[in-house]
Design an enzyme around this catalytic site. Structure first.
Site, PDB file in Angstrom:
ATOM      1  N   GLU A   1     -10.277  -6.464  -2.269  1.00 53.27           N
ATOM      2  CA  GLU A   1      -9.869  -5.756  -1.049  1.00 53.27           C
ATOM      3  C   GLU A   1      -9.845  -4.255  -1.321  1.00 53.27           C
ATOM      4  O   GLU A   1      -9.238  -3.792  -2.288  1.00 53.27           O
ATOM      5  CB  GLU A   1      -8.503  -6.212  -0.515  1.00 53.27           C
ATOM      6  CG  GLU A   1      -8.266  -5.516   0.835  1.00 53.27           C
ATOM      7  CD  GLU A   1      -6.944  -5.824   1.525  1.00 53.27           C
ATOM      8  OE1 GLU A   1      -6.108  -6.568   0.976  1.00 53.27           O
ATOM      9  OE2 GLU A   1      -6.767  -5.281   2.633  1.00 53.27           O
TER      10      GLU A   1
ATOM     11  N   GLU B   1      -9.839   5.924  -6.305  1.00 52.12           N
ATOM     12  CA  GLU B   1     -10.645   6.199  -5.110  1.00 52.12           C
ATOM     13  C   GLU B   1     -11.712   5.111  -5.039  1.00 52.12           C
ATOM     14  O   GLU B   1     -12.378   4.801  -6.036  1.00 52.12           O
ATOM     15  CB  GLU B   1     -11.248   7.608  -5.237  1.00 52.12           C
ATOM     16  CG  GLU B   1     -11.820   8.179  -3.963  1.00 52.12           C
ATOM     17  CD  GLU B   1     -13.112   7.529  -3.539  1.00 52.12           C
ATOM     18  OE1 GLU B   1     -13.278   7.194  -2.353  1.00 52.12           O
ATOM     19  OE2 GLU B   1     -13.968   7.331  -4.414  1.00 52.12           O
TER      20      GLU B   1
ATOM     21  N   ASP C   1      -9.552   4.192   6.956  1.00 54.45           N
ATOM     22  CA  ASP C   1      -9.196   5.392   7.744  1.00 54.45           C
ATOM     23  C   ASP C   1     -10.345   5.719   8.698  1.00 54.45           C
ATOM     24  O   ASP C   1     -11.488   5.878   8.252  1.00 54.45           O
ATOM     25  CB  ASP C   1      -8.922   6.569   6.801  1.00 54.45           C
ATOM     26  CG  ASP C   1      -7.613   6.365   6.036  1.00 54.45           C
ATOM     27  OD1 ASP C   1      -6.766   5.571   6.492  1.00 54.45           O
ATOM     28  OD2 ASP C   1      -7.450   6.998   4.973  1.00 54.45           O
TER      29      ASP C   1
ATOM     30  N   LYS D   1     -12.569  11.948  14.804  1.00 56.28           N
ATOM     31  CA  LYS D   1     -13.175  13.187  15.315  1.00 56.28           C
ATOM     32  C   LYS D   1     -14.592  13.336  14.769  1.00 56.28           C
ATOM     33  O   LYS D   1     -14.819  13.096  13.571  1.00 56.28           O
ATOM     34  CB  LYS D   1     -12.353  14.401  14.880  1.00 56.28           C
ATOM     35  CG  LYS D   1     -11.065  14.550  15.633  1.00 56.28           C
ATOM     36  CD  LYS D   1     -10.431  15.882  15.284  1.00 56.28           C
ATOM     37  CE  LYS D   1      -9.043  15.954  15.854  1.00 56.28           C
ATOM     38  NZ  LYS D   1      -8.253  17.000  15.241  1.00 56.28           N
TER      39      LYS D   1
ATOM     40  N   ASP E   1     -10.210  -0.874  14.608  1.00 53.68           N
ATOM     41  CA  ASP E   1      -9.981  -0.680  16.048  1.00 53.68           C
ATOM     42  C   ASP E   1     -10.859   0.458  16.564  1.00 53.68           C
ATOM     43  O   ASP E   1     -10.960   0.659  17.763  1.00 53.68           O
ATOM     44  CB  ASP E   1      -8.501  -0.366  16.319  1.00 53.68           C
ATOM     45  CG  ASP E   1      -8.048   0.872  15.574  1.00 53.68           C
ATOM     46  OD1 ASP E   1      -8.161   0.873  14.335  1.00 53.68           O
ATOM     47  OD2 ASP E   1      -7.612   1.831  16.224  1.00 53.68           O
TER      48      ASP E   1
HETATM   49  C1  LIG Z   1      -5.505   2.775   7.746  1.00 47.24           C
HETATM   50  S1  LIG Z   1      -4.895   2.190   6.241  1.00 47.24           S
HETATM   51  C2  LIG Z   1      -5.156   0.425   6.352  1.00 47.24           C
HETATM   52  C3  LIG Z   1      -4.415  -0.324   5.294  1.00 47.24           C
HETATM   53  C4  LIG Z   1      -4.580  -1.857   5.336  1.00 47.24           C
HETATM   54  N1  LIG Z   1      -5.958  -2.220   5.023  1.00 47.24           N
HETATM   55  C5  LIG Z   1      -4.169  -2.398   6.674  1.00 47.24           C
HETATM   56  O1  LIG Z   1      -5.068  -2.830   7.436  1.00 47.24           O
HETATM   57  O2  LIG Z   1      -2.972  -2.406   6.954  1.00 47.24           O
HETATM   58  C6  LIG Z   1      -6.205   2.672   5.114  1.00 47.24           C
HETATM   59  C7  LIG Z   1      -5.802   2.541   3.660  1.00 47.24           C
HETATM   60  O3  LIG Z   1      -6.931   2.847   2.846  1.00 47.24           O
HETATM   61  C8  LIG Z   1      -6.529   3.747   1.818  1.00 47.24           C
HETATM   62  N2  LIG Z   1      -7.729   4.546   1.510  1.00 47.24           N
HETATM   63  C9  LIG Z   1      -8.367   5.379   2.370  1.00 47.24           C
HETATM   64  N3  LIG Z   1      -9.447   5.922   1.784  1.00 47.24           N
HETATM   65  C10 LIG Z   1      -9.479   5.440   0.520  1.00 47.24           C
HETATM   66  C11 LIG Z   1     -10.345   5.639  -0.583  1.00 47.24           C
HETATM   67  N4  LIG Z   1     -11.417   6.466  -0.496  1.00 47.24           N
HETATM   68  N5  LIG Z   1     -10.090   4.983  -1.726  1.00 47.24           N
HETATM   69  C12 LIG Z   1      -9.014   4.153  -1.830  1.00 47.24           C
HETATM   70  N6  LIG Z   1      -8.159   3.910  -0.812  1.00 47.24           N
HETATM   71  C13 LIG Z   1      -8.390   4.546   0.351  1.00 47.24           C
HETATM   72  C14 LIG Z   1      -5.378   4.548   2.393  1.00 47.24           C
HETATM   73  O4  LIG Z   1      -4.533   5.062   1.376  1.00 47.24           O
HETATM   74  C15 LIG Z   1      -4.690   3.491   3.252  1.00 47.24           C
HETATM   75  O5  LIG Z   1      -3.720   2.762   2.525  1.00 47.24           O
END
Ligand SMILES: C[S@@+](CC[C@H](N)C(=O)[O-])C[C@H]1O[C@@H](n2cnc3c(N)ncnc32)[C@H](O)[C@@H]1O
Length: 236
Positions: free
Chosen positions: A45, A97, A120, A124, A156
């Site tokens: 995941e 990352e 994320d 925009k 979404d």
């Molecule tokens: C919008 S949240 C969604 C979290 C979870 N998957 C959920 O649906 O509840 C996006 C997650 O991805 C992580 N994330 C975003 N970009 C990332 C990256 N390049 N590498 C690792 N984690 C990342 C963020 O820290 C955050 O916890």
């Protein structure tokens, strides 16, 4: 800013640390990581956030091996806490990352399931280039997916799901949709993520992709020719 509830995850207990994989840049030895004779095929995941989905899924599949990557360290510790609470010790978490982690640390064809749930969205236009699941990332996802590996993507932000579907069409023959159509809206999930629950409460609809990796090998990356190799205008 760290919320009061998350403050307690600033320090990792030894038990929690036992589920967190080693940092570094070397390729991970999955057999050593899980203490198995042969490298197991993993469920991965990416961006697991608060870790509900990962810990719930790992608890109902105790014979399988789960890896999660998330760059927020507090969320990594919180997820380790949840995994221990649900006796899901078949999970290894990495604070990293995601692109770097997938590209450098995971071997070819090591995954049997890959989940990217509510990455994320960067809605925009000016920020869209920050989206994680771009063509280069999907190439790496295609490399680490074993034949038959399933890949689930949810958002979404429907345009993000469409972008992923379009980028996958630029990797022809590597993936097939498990549905007659490429994308479905509002398929119920057994283990909704925190983000999915919030978005549904807000009345959002969710776009989902469910794909399966074919056995077709990844084509070699086509590097653009060096400028010196390009014909000058006089050759045109
Ligand atoms: C919008 S949240 C969604 C979290 C979870 N998957 C959920 O649906 O509840 C996006 C997650 O991805 C992580 N994330 C975003 N970009 C990332 C990256 N390049 N590498 C690792 N984690 C990342 C963020 O820290 C955050 O916890």
């Amino acid at each position: 800013m760290v919320s009061p509830g998350m403050r307690r995850y600033r320090t990792r207990t030894a038990d929690q640390a036992s589920l967190v994989g080693p940092e570094g840049t070397d390729q991970i030895d999955l057999a050593a990581l899980f203490g198995t004779d042969a490298p197991p095929q993993i469920r991965l995941e990416i961006g697991f956030g608060h870790g509900e989905f990962l810990s719930d899924l790992a608890a109902v599949h105790p014979d399988e091996h789960f890896v999660g990557v998330e760059y927020d360290r507090l969320r990594v510790t919180k997820t380790a806490h949840k995994c221990l609470k649900s006796h899901a010790t078949n999970v290894r978490l990495f604070a990293d990352e995601a692109y770097r982690f997938v590209a450098r640390r995971l071997p070819d064809a090591c995954c049997r399931r890959i989940y990217i749930l509510f990455p994320d969205p960067w809605p925009k236009l000016a920020h869209r280039r920050r989206r994680l699941v771009n063509l280069a990332f999907l190439r790496e996802i295609s490399r680490i997916a074993a034949p038959g590996c399933r890949f689930g993507f949810s958002s979404d932000t429907h345009g993000y799901a469409c972008q992923v579907a379009t980028n996958l069409s630029l990797l022809p023959g590597l993936w097939r949709s498990l549905w007659p159509e490429l994308l479905r809206i509002d398929v119920p999930n057994r283990f909704p993520t925190v983000f999915e629950r919030h978005k549904r409460e807000e009345g959002c609809t969710i776009a989902q992709l469910r794909l399966e990796r074919t056995a077709l090998p990844l084509p070699p990356r086509i590097e653009p020719p060096a400028v010196a190799d390009l014909p000058d205008d006089g050759d045109a």
